[in-house]
Design a protein around this motif. Structure first.
Motif, PDB file in Angstrom:
ATOM      1  N   VAL A  95       0.846  -1.196   0.000  1.00 53.94           N
ATOM      2  CA  VAL A  95       0.000   0.000   0.000  1.00 53.94           C
ATOM      3  C   VAL A  95       0.879   1.242   0.000  1.00 53.94           C
ATOM      4  CG1 VAL A  95      -1.810   1.289   1.195  1.00 53.94           C
ATOM      5  CG2 VAL A  95      -1.846  -1.219   1.197  1.00 53.94           C
ATOM      6  N   ALA A 148      -4.710  -6.005   1.197  1.00 57.13           N
ATOM      7  CA  ALA A 148      -6.126  -5.676   1.366  1.00 57.13           C
ATOM      8  C   ALA A 148      -6.797  -6.593   2.375  1.00 57.13           C
ATOM      9  CB  ALA A 148      -6.846  -5.769   0.015  1.00 57.13           C
ATOM     10  N   VAL A 167      -6.433   1.507   6.598  1.00 58.19           N
ATOM     11  CA  VAL A 167      -6.668   0.781   5.347  1.00 58.19           C
ATOM     12  C   VAL A 167      -7.928  -0.070   5.449  1.00 58.19           C
ATOM     13  CG1 VAL A 167      -5.715  -0.870   3.690  1.00 58.19           C
ATOM     14  CG2 VAL A 167      -4.171   0.661   4.950  1.00 58.19           C
ATOM     15  N   GLN A 169     -11.058  -2.064   2.634  1.00 58.62           N
ATOM     16  CA  GLN A 169     -11.537  -2.283   1.279  1.00 58.62           C
ATOM     17  C   GLN A 169     -12.806  -1.461   1.047  1.00 58.62           C
ATOM     18  OE1 GLN A 169     -11.482  -6.398  -0.291  1.00 58.62           O
ATOM     19  NE2 GLN A 169     -10.672  -7.015   1.709  1.00 58.62           N
ATOM     20  N   LEU A 182      -9.103   0.444  -2.400  1.00 56.33           N
ATOM     21  CA  LEU A 182      -8.995   0.633  -0.963  1.00 56.33           C
ATOM     22  C   LEU A 182      -9.409   2.040  -0.557  1.00 56.33           C
ATOM     23  CD1 LEU A 182      -5.464  -0.966  -0.426  1.00 56.33           C
ATOM     24  CD2 LEU A 182      -7.678  -2.078  -0.075  1.00 56.33           C
TER      25      LEU A 182
END
Length: 239
Positions: A95, A148, A167, A169, A182
């Protein structure tokens, strides 16, 4: 929060953007996406990665997206810094890499575009197109699919200093060979800044979109006319 303050704090983040939910396509889960990426590994083995010149040609321009001011960003200015964002958790590093101008998987070539909504709404768009050698795009997507599922947040350090990134989804609408979408939450003072990160692979090319509003408003999606037009141009340029 002011526009300048928001742009400074998001410093090492790659941002791309827009507004509107006008696509109804369903998004596969991160687990399914990772499986698809693995299944498709080698599907483009005989295809050459796009060169920088080809990526430049495939990148959106002012006349491609009515209502948006599209520019070539300077690496040391605007909402994205040049340094890689380093995550304090290994599982979250994909990420961090997606928010940076470089990552663990080496690119063949990469270009960026920045777009700002001309309606003065504060919506900013950052697009990064990167081509990879054989298997590179699949590694990027597989890493993001794993993140994710397992990464809920991390502390990242980069050209903007240190910041926490939440973070989660979200049901994005990017249509590509493989996609990961995301919703990230960053902090500006005590105010959260939602950033929508949409990443999709098209052959050996990966499209990175990060969407946010400098006012701190939650856009609810990264699906925009800028994203969709960019995807069309990349598809047309991919052999």
């Amino acid at each position: 929060m002011g526009m300048v303050r928001a742009a400074i704090v998001v410093g090492s983040v790659l941002v791309a953007s827009g507004c509107g939910h006008d696509s109804k396509a369903a998004k596969p889960s991160a687990e399914a996406t990772g499986t698809t990426a693995a299944a498709n590994a080698g599907a483009f083995a005989g295809k050459a990665a796009l060169t920088r010149a080809q990526l430049e040609s495939a990148a959106i321009e002012k006349d491609d997206v009515p209502g948006w001011e599209v520019t070539v960003p300077k690496s040391a200015a605007g909402p994205v810094g040049g340094a890689r964002m380093v995550a304090d958790k290994a599982v979250c590093q994909p990420v961090g890499d997606a928010l940076s101008e470089s990552g663990a998987v080496k690119t063949v070539a990469a270009v960026e575009r920045s777009a700002v909504a001309e309606d003065r709404s504060g919506v900013m768009v950052r697009v990064r197109l990167a081509s990879y050698a054989d298997g590179g795009a699949d590694k990027v997507m597989a890493g993001l699919a794993d993140a994710a599922l397992k990464c809920k947040g991390f502390n990242g350090s980069g050209s903007a200093g240190k910041q926490h990134v939440g973070v989660a989804q979200y049901n994005g609408y990017l249509m590509a060979d493989n996609t990961i979408t995301l919703r990230l939450t960053m902090e500006i003072g005590n105010q959260p800044l939602p950033v929508y990160l949409d990443v999709g692979s098209v052959g050996r090319t990966v499209e990175y979109f990060a969407t946010f509003n400098v006012t701190g408003d939650d856009l609810g999606t990264g699906s925009t006319t800028a994203e969709r037009m960019q995807h069309v141009k990349v598809g047309s340029a991919t052999p």
